[in-house]
Design an enzyme around this catalytic site. Sequence first.
Site, PDB file in Angstrom:
ATOM      1  N   GLU A   1      -4.318  17.125 -11.513  1.00 41.19           N
ATOM      2  CA  GLU A   1      -4.436  17.463 -12.978  1.00 41.19           C
ATOM      3  C   GLU A   1      -6.122  17.613 -13.095  1.00 41.19           C
ATOM      4  OE1 GLU A   1      -2.345  15.368 -15.725  1.00 41.19           O
ATOM      5  OE2 GLU A   1      -4.035  15.240 -16.908  1.00 41.19           O
TER       6      GLU A   1
ATOM      7  N   GLU B   1      10.145  17.616 -25.022  1.00 40.37           N
ATOM      8  CA  GLU B   1       9.585  18.050 -24.001  1.00 40.37           C
ATOM      9  C   GLU B   1       9.948  19.318 -23.302  1.00 40.37           C
ATOM     10  OE1 GLU B   1       6.795  16.470 -22.720  1.00 40.37           O
ATOM     11  OE2 GLU B   1       7.008  14.206 -22.728  1.00 40.37           O
TER      12      GLU B   1
ATOM     13  N   HIS C   1       8.773   8.509 -27.640  1.00 44.82           N
ATOM     14  CA  HIS C   1       7.703   9.470 -26.874  1.00 44.82           C
ATOM     15  C   HIS C   1       7.683  10.999 -27.259  1.00 44.82           C
ATOM     16  CE1 HIS C   1       4.867  10.821 -23.997  1.00 44.82           C
ATOM     17  NE2 HIS C   1       5.814  11.687 -23.285  1.00 44.82           N
TER      18      HIS C   1
ATOM     19  N   LYS D   1       3.077  11.138 -11.242  1.00 46.89           N
ATOM     20  CA  LYS D   1       2.220  10.326 -12.269  1.00 46.89           C
ATOM     21  C   LYS D   1       2.804   9.136 -12.488  1.00 46.89           C
ATOM     22  CE  LYS D   1      -0.496  13.433 -15.242  1.00 46.89           C
ATOM     23  NZ  LYS D   1      -0.386  13.656 -16.647  1.00 46.89           N
TER      24      LYS D   1
ATOM     25  N   HIS E   1       0.267  15.950 -26.159  1.00 46.79           N
ATOM     26  CA  HIS E   1       0.305  14.543 -25.801  1.00 46.79           C
ATOM     27  C   HIS E   1      -0.832  13.810 -26.259  1.00 46.79           C
ATOM     28  CE1 HIS E   1       3.745  15.735 -23.388  1.00 46.79           C
ATOM     29  NE2 HIS E   1       3.634  14.488 -23.178  1.00 46.79           N
TER      30      HIS E   1
ATOM     31  N   ARG F   1       0.963  -1.239   0.039  1.00 44.69           N
ATOM     32  CA  ARG F   1      -0.028  -0.151   0.033  1.00 44.69           C
ATOM     33  C   ARG F   1       0.881   1.452  -0.027  1.00 44.69           C
ATOM     34  NH1 ARG F   1      -3.571  -3.034   3.168  1.00 44.69           N
ATOM     35  NH2 ARG F   1      -5.167  -3.598   1.876  1.00 44.69           N
TER      36      ARG F   1
ATOM     37  N   HIS G   1       0.275  10.612 -27.629  1.00 41.49           N
ATOM     38  CA  HIS G   1      -0.137   9.294 -27.292  1.00 41.49           C
ATOM     39  C   HIS G   1      -0.744   8.391 -28.291  1.00 41.49           C
ATOM     40  CE1 HIS G   1       0.178  10.409 -22.637  1.00 41.49           C
ATOM     41  NE2 HIS G   1       1.205  10.491 -23.203  1.00 41.49           N
TER      42      HIS G   1
ATOM     43  N   ASN H   1      -0.092  18.543 -21.024  1.00 40.47           N
ATOM     44  CA  ASN H   1      -0.249  17.491 -22.146  1.00 40.47           C
ATOM     45  C   ASN H   1      -0.275  18.067 -23.420  1.00 40.47           C
ATOM     46  OD1 ASN H   1      -0.857  15.438 -20.145  1.00 40.47           O
ATOM     47  ND2 ASN H   1      -2.943  16.282 -19.669  1.00 40.47           N
TER      48      ASN H   1
ATOM     49  N   ARG I   1      -2.628  21.592 -14.336  1.00 40.46           N
ATOM     50  CA  ARG I   1      -1.877  20.672 -14.917  1.00 40.46           C
ATOM     51  C   ARG I   1      -2.090  19.961 -16.213  1.00 40.46           C
ATOM     52  NH1 ARG I   1       0.953  16.038 -11.097  1.00 40.46           N
ATOM     53  NH2 ARG I   1       2.340  15.008 -12.786  1.00 40.46           N
TER      54      ARG I   1
ATOM     55  N   LYS J   1       7.676  22.749 -14.016  1.00 42.79           N
ATOM     56  CA  LYS J   1       6.538  21.634 -13.527  1.00 42.79           C
ATOM     57  C   LYS J   1       6.313  21.738 -12.135  1.00 42.79           C
ATOM     58  CE  LYS J   1       5.430  17.029 -14.435  1.00 42.79           C
ATOM     59  NZ  LYS J   1       5.523  15.848 -14.997  1.00 42.79           N
TER      60      LYS J   1
HETATM   61  N1  LIG Z   1       5.038  10.439 -15.506  1.00 38.94           N
HETATM   62  C1  LIG Z   1       5.212  11.799 -15.978  1.00 38.94           C
HETATM   63  O1  LIG Z   1       4.557  12.586 -15.588  1.00 38.94           O
HETATM   64  C2  LIG Z   1       5.519  11.408 -17.585  1.00 38.94           C
HETATM   65  C3  LIG Z   1       5.917  12.404 -18.123  1.00 38.94           C
HETATM   66  C4  LIG Z   1       6.469  12.412 -19.480  1.00 38.94           C
HETATM   67  C5  LIG Z   1       6.825  11.243 -19.934  1.00 38.94           C
HETATM   68  N2  LIG Z   1       6.361  10.005 -19.287  1.00 38.94           N
HETATM   69  C6  LIG Z   1       6.805   8.702 -19.591  1.00 38.94           C
HETATM   70  O2  LIG Z   1       7.927   8.614 -20.164  1.00 38.94           O
HETATM   71  C7  LIG Z   1       8.330   7.737 -20.852  1.00 38.94           C
HETATM   72  C8  LIG Z   1       9.560   7.966 -21.930  1.00 38.94           C
HETATM   73  O3  LIG Z   1      10.717   8.313 -21.339  1.00 38.94           O
HETATM   74  P1  LIG Z   1      11.899   7.998 -22.193  1.00 38.94           P
HETATM   75  O4  LIG Z   1      12.079   8.963 -23.140  1.00 38.94           O
HETATM   76  O5  LIG Z   1      12.921   8.511 -20.914  1.00 38.94           O
HETATM   77  O6  LIG Z   1      11.934   6.606 -22.602  1.00 38.94           O
HETATM   78  P2  LIG Z   1      12.814   5.363 -21.975  1.00 38.94           P
HETATM   79  O7  LIG Z   1      12.645   5.142 -20.460  1.00 38.94           O
HETATM   80  O8  LIG Z   1      12.402   4.193 -22.614  1.00 38.94           O
HETATM   81  O9  LIG Z   1      14.395   5.747 -22.229  1.00 38.94           O
HETATM   82  C9  LIG Z   1      14.717   5.745 -23.492  1.00 38.94           C
HETATM   83  C10 LIG Z   1      15.848   4.816 -23.963  1.00 38.94           C
HETATM   84  O10 LIG Z   1      17.030   5.375 -23.310  1.00 38.94           O
HETATM   85  C11 LIG Z   1      17.663   4.589 -22.557  1.00 38.94           C
HETATM   86  N3  LIG Z   1      18.444   5.439 -21.612  1.00 38.94           N
HETATM   87  C12 LIG Z   1      17.917   6.069 -20.559  1.00 38.94           C
HETATM   88  N4  LIG Z   1      18.892   6.636 -19.876  1.00 38.94           N
HETATM   89  C13 LIG Z   1      20.000   6.134 -20.588  1.00 38.94           C
HETATM   90  C14 LIG Z   1      21.425   6.613 -20.120  1.00 38.94           C
HETATM   91  N5  LIG Z   1      21.811   7.430 -19.167  1.00 38.94           N
HETATM   92  N6  LIG Z   1      22.262   5.957 -20.897  1.00 38.94           N
HETATM   93  C15 LIG Z   1      21.954   4.855 -21.998  1.00 38.94           C
HETATM   94  N7  LIG Z   1      20.701   4.650 -22.202  1.00 38.94           N
HETATM   95  C16 LIG Z   1      19.697   5.219 -21.598  1.00 38.94           C
HETATM   96  C17 LIG Z   1      16.802   3.520 -22.121  1.00 38.94           C
HETATM   97  O11 LIG Z   1      17.091   2.290 -21.580  1.00 38.94           O
HETATM   98  C18 LIG Z   1      15.788   3.621 -23.221  1.00 38.94           C
HETATM   99  O12 LIG Z   1      16.241   2.311 -24.203  1.00 38.94           O
HETATM  100  C19 LIG Z   1       7.106   7.309 -21.608  1.00 38.94           C
HETATM  101  O13 LIG Z   1       6.489   6.043 -21.326  1.00 38.94           O
HETATM  102  C20 LIG Z   1       5.945   8.474 -21.199  1.00 38.94           C
HETATM  103  O14 LIG Z   1       4.689   8.226 -21.096  1.00 38.94           O
HETATM  104  C21 LIG Z   1       5.832  10.109 -18.020  1.00 38.94           C
END
Ligand SMILES: NC(=O)c1ccc[n+]([C@@H]2O[C@H](COP(=O)([O-])OP(=O)(O)OC[C@H]3O[C@@H](n4cnc5c(N)ncnc54)[C@H](O)[C@@H]3O)[C@@H](O)[C@H]2O)c1
Length: 521
Positions: A396, A344, A424, A302, A407, A280, A411, A404, A400, A386
């Site tokens: 949100e 972003e 992404h 999130k 997005h 939990r 998405h 998006n 907030r 942020k």
């Molecule tokens: N929670 C939120 O508020 C929020 C906001 C924006 C995006 N997101 C989510 O984030 C995700 C996208 O994140 P992302 O672009 O980081 O994708 P990701 O986590 O898939 O990372 C991208 C790639 O880079 C590699 N990588 C990451 N850091 C590295 C490093 N320092 N050295 C070598 N390789 C590295 C990872 O292994 C992966 O292959 C999506 O799922 C999206 O929905 C969430």
Amino acid sequence: MSGWIFLSGMMGSGKSTVGRLLAEWNGTALIDLDVRIAARANKSIPRIFADEGEAVFRRLEAEEAGRVIAHDKPTVVALGGGTVMNADTRRLLLEAGVLVTLDAPAGELAARLEGKGDRPLLMRGEAASILEGLLAERAEAYAECHGRVETAGRSVGEIAEEVAAIARANPIVVPLGKRTYRVDVAAGARARLPEHVSGAVLLVTDTNVDRAWGTEIATLLGDPFTAVLVPGEEHKTIRSVETIWDVALSAGLDRRATLVALGGGVVGDLAGFAASTLLRGVRCVQVPTSLLAMVDASVGGKTGFDRSQGKNLIGTFHQPTHVICDIDVLSTLPDAELRSGLAEVVKSAWLDGEGAVASLERDAEALLARDRSALERAVRASVRLKARIVASDERESGARMTLNLGHTLGHAIEAARGYSGIRHGEAVAVGMMKAFAVARGLGGRDADVNGARMKVLLERLGLPIDAAIDERTLAFVGADKKRASGKITFVVPGAPGHTELVPVGLEQIREFVIGGPRPLE
Ligand SMILES: NC(=O)c1ccc[n+]([C@@H]2O[C@H](COP(=O)([O-])OP(=O)(O)OC[C@H]3O[C@@H](n4cnc5c(N)ncnc54)[C@H](O)[C@@H]3O)[C@@H](O)[C@H]2O)c1
């Protein structure tokens, strides 16, 4: 230390004494807010309380704090014990400089204050119990700060040194009462990760990040339990969450444990979700390693994972307890992933305003060349924005939603492609350009000019600006979380700093981004 340092805390916590020493180190003079208020009112603080009451004093205090920030040169300020009880003043202080709360137990404070008859709030009864009550009453406000320093049993020099260290680190705060947390943004910040974990530690990462940073971080954490996930959006699934749950439960983690999310946004969202559901809820420290996760995913709480019906459709809000954005770890991030994160950054700058967009336009090439100060500037600017938005609308329901931008269609593009073949950030870049098409369709002022400006910036950053949108993609728009009574709450961009939330029907979106009505079945 060149900016403002505001010292908060209960009467007797040492704000003036510590503040004087810090100001001396700074070569400036301490500002004591109570002294300023008394001088302006031309009467002592106890007199103001007696003649005009506490409410008037609090108003004078808020006004004086604003005046100091607006007119004095940055220095150290000893606040009154109750100054931060005013939420507007507190936010002003958090934005203007570094706010540190000095702590001490009620008994110790009472002993320090014994024999001092100038404290109006203590004249109402037994000091220790009054202080106890005030500490409880002020707990949320005192928690909203850049750092807390324990003063009991320590020398003034030691306390001042710790405050100075917080000011040098210049963290960003996400102010959420007792759930307030800090975001450290600096090269080398990972070295301090061990200070922010407690209990048994489960390190969650993916194989790519593990290869680059896993050994170093595991050594820092003293051999934690580890869950190493398969990388990639297509693995942002319940299966990966189960992997984390199973490692945690097999290791016998209890509720005092900490999950450390070391990775991009996928690892961050999955580990955050696992942390929110395990037993939990356990603590989660985010150590983002992609630019995208630093500027967006790691901050704001999130969490979640994707389903075939749509992206992030299952999730929770679970704020991290600390975030460490170490610019150094970006050194191993592939170029395409860096660019994806820049989408972003563009989004944040656009929401922020003209200054942020202009600064990004100046920094575009430096960012692509991985200039460390340009990267730090971009991360700081995005995280500050942020933090401000999350503090005003954690769940949100309003402001907030503007985060998006790009997005809703982004998405849908990701989901329609089965979460592979487009990153992404790339999908968000396309989504933002499509959002300008919607703005244009809705008759938005200067949508063409503003859209053209963003297009140039995205292209300079090596990001895609177009992708085919078909009926299948639109079907995912209809499944988006941001729909209400048949309409999508669409983030419609304008000039930088002018973004609106507009209920838009799916038919209108179809018309504006594909052109023409729905084809006959
Ligand atoms: N929670 C939120 O508020 C929020 C906001 C924006 C995006 N997101 C989510 O984030 C995700 C996208 O994140 P992302 O672009 O980081 O994708 P990701 O986590 O898939 O990372 C991208 C790639 O880079 C590699 N990588 C990451 N850091 C590295 C490093 N320092 N050295 C070598 N390789 C590295 C990872 O292994 C992966 O292959 C999506 O799922 C999206 O929905 C969430």
